[in-house]
Design a protein around this motif. Sequence first.
Motif, PDB file in Angstrom:
ATOM      1  N   ARG A   8      47.722  35.598  51.445  1.00 32.05           N
ATOM      2  CA  ARG A   8      47.257  36.916  51.874  1.00 32.05           C
ATOM      3  C   ARG A   8      47.907  37.998  50.995  1.00 32.05           C
ATOM      4  O   ARG A   8      49.132  38.058  50.877  1.00 32.05           O
ATOM      5  N   ALA A  10      47.500  42.296  49.637  1.00 36.37           N
ATOM      6  CA  ALA A  10      46.887  43.607  49.820  1.00 36.37           C
ATOM      7  C   ALA A  10      46.847  44.318  48.472  1.00 36.37           C
ATOM      8  O   ALA A  10      47.791  44.223  47.678  1.00 36.37           O
ATOM      9  N   VAL A  32      42.174  38.964  50.516  1.00 41.45           N
ATOM     10  CA  VAL A  32      42.656  40.271  50.092  1.00 41.45           C
ATOM     11  C   VAL A  32      42.187  41.353  51.060  1.00 41.45           C
ATOM     12  O   VAL A  32      41.017  41.399  51.452  1.00 41.45           O
ATOM     13  N   THR A  33      43.105  42.218  51.439  1.00 44.01           N
ATOM     14  CA  THR A  33      42.775  43.455  52.137  1.00 44.01           C
ATOM     15  C   THR A  33      43.026  44.596  51.164  1.00 44.01           C
ATOM     16  O   THR A  33      43.997  44.567  50.404  1.00 44.01           O
ATOM     17  N   ALA A  34      42.147  45.591  51.166  1.00 45.03           N
ATOM     18  CA  ALA A  34      42.222  46.626  50.142  1.00 45.03           C
ATOM     19  C   ALA A  34      42.092  48.003  50.757  1.00 45.03           C
ATOM     20  O   ALA A  34      41.452  48.179  51.801  1.00 45.03           O
ATOM     21  N   SER A  35      42.700  48.985  50.080  1.00 44.66           N
ATOM     22  CA  SER A  35      42.603  50.373  50.535  1.00 44.66           C
ATOM     23  C   SER A  35      42.568  51.301  49.337  1.00 44.66           C
ATOM     24  O   SER A  35      43.386  51.176  48.414  1.00 44.66           O
ATOM     25  N   CYS A  74      39.863  48.228  54.006  1.00 42.56           N
ATOM     26  CA  CYS A  74      40.449  48.860  55.188  1.00 42.56           C
ATOM     27  C   CYS A  74      40.422  50.378  55.075  1.00 42.56           C
ATOM     28  O   CYS A  74      40.351  50.946  53.984  1.00 42.56           O
ATOM     29  N   ALA A  80      45.805  47.852  55.707  1.00 45.76           N
ATOM     30  CA  ALA A  80      45.657  46.903  54.606  1.00 45.76           C
ATOM     31  C   ALA A  80      46.890  46.029  54.418  1.00 45.76           C
ATOM     32  O   ALA A  80      46.782  44.839  54.102  1.00 45.76           O
ATOM     33  N   VAL A  81      48.090  46.590  54.599  1.00 39.14           N
ATOM     34  CA  VAL A  81      49.314  45.848  54.282  1.00 39.14           C
ATOM     35  C   VAL A  81      49.922  45.144  55.488  1.00 39.14           C
ATOM     36  O   VAL A  81      50.929  44.451  55.353  1.00 39.14           O
ATOM     37  N   ALA A  84      50.278  41.298  54.887  1.00 38.94           N
ATOM     38  CA  ALA A  84      50.295  40.834  53.499  1.00 38.94           C
ATOM     39  C   ALA A  84      51.623  40.180  53.125  1.00 38.94           C
ATOM     40  O   ALA A  84      52.684  40.622  53.543  1.00 38.94           O
ATOM     41  N   VAL A  87      51.966  42.806  48.207  1.00 35.71           N
ATOM     42  CA  VAL A  87      51.234  44.072  48.154  1.00 35.71           C
ATOM     43  C   VAL A  87      51.224  44.543  46.707  1.00 35.71           C
ATOM     44  O   VAL A  87      52.284  44.741  46.105  1.00 35.71           O
ATOM     45  N   ALA A 109      54.425  47.481  55.643  1.00 36.11           N
ATOM     46  CA  ALA A 109      54.291  46.069  55.260  1.00 36.11           C
ATOM     47  C   ALA A 109      55.314  45.212  55.990  1.00 36.11           C
ATOM     48  O   ALA A 109      56.391  45.694  56.365  1.00 36.11           O
TER      49      ALA A 109
END
Length: 328
Positions: A8, A10, A32-35, A74, A80-81, A84, A87, A109
């Motif tokens: 995982r 970010a 992946v989470t993104a901002s 996100c 997002a974090v 994670a 990051v 985070a």
Amino acid sequence: MADTSLRRAAAIGCGVIGAGWIARLRLNGVDVTASDPSPAAGRIIDAVHDNALMAWRELDLEPAPESIGSLTVCGSIDEAVADAQLVVESVPERLDVKHATLTQIDSAAPADAVIASSTSGFRPTVLAEPLGRPERLIVGHPFNPVYLLPLVEVVAGERTAAQAVDRAIDWYGSLGMHPLRVRAEIDAHIADRLMEAVWREALWLVNDGVATTEEIDDAIRYGFGLRWAQMGLFETYRIAGGEGGMRHFIGQFGECLTWPWTKLMDVPDLDDRLIDTIATQSDEQSGHLDVRELERIRDRNVAAMLLALERNAWGAGRTIAAMRERAE
């Protein structure tokens, strides 16, 4: 920090570099989470991902659709974090923006997350000044396109924990990259300082009317650029020394260092005249191609070189061979 596999990540900041990170992570099966506050972020992420898929197809490394990591865009950095392990910060190269972003990441985070800045110039000690947990901040400086070029410069700050660096290096290796541990903090790290030297000299050549932007690019891509791509600087010059090696090369050419071959101690003013000259010449050189087409041409060329290097078990080709072994 006992977790050894990256699952995982970010991405904070989703321009060209951030989107490139997202593509490399996802193609290696990382969720992946993104901002990014820009309304264009989603379009850029999709366009870069499409280019990355094409490039990996050229390398015969395209993963099955079901093995590609997920992407969640996100509405905030905090979201997002939140979960994670890694990051990746890729916001613009302004210290105030980076400090504000990294402070927010640091507060949101997980305590054991590694925070990696993609900065091309700032030292990690400077970036970590406002953070409550500076021991987990590193610089992980990649090169565009991130999904294709293997190098990532890894730099620790004065308060960075060795464990955070080791963990990041392991993860970068698992992504098919070549992590280069920079042994001392220095502005612009290693590679950008070398590129900056060439860039400054090129500005003078255009400024003084010695060469156009296309002629300078031709000097690189038809000549020494090909040598540098597969063997670097010192190994290339060692060969130039013949049987006498590097010592003979320096004996032959060392005196050149005292000759007026460079203006690196001076820089032309980037006034409107020089900027217009460079921009006009660049438009004449490449303006008939849009940026996405240029990216695809670049990626096919780099992929072909990587495959050639892989066949010879040389240089950056070794990272492709290692990725192929992991995929089998």
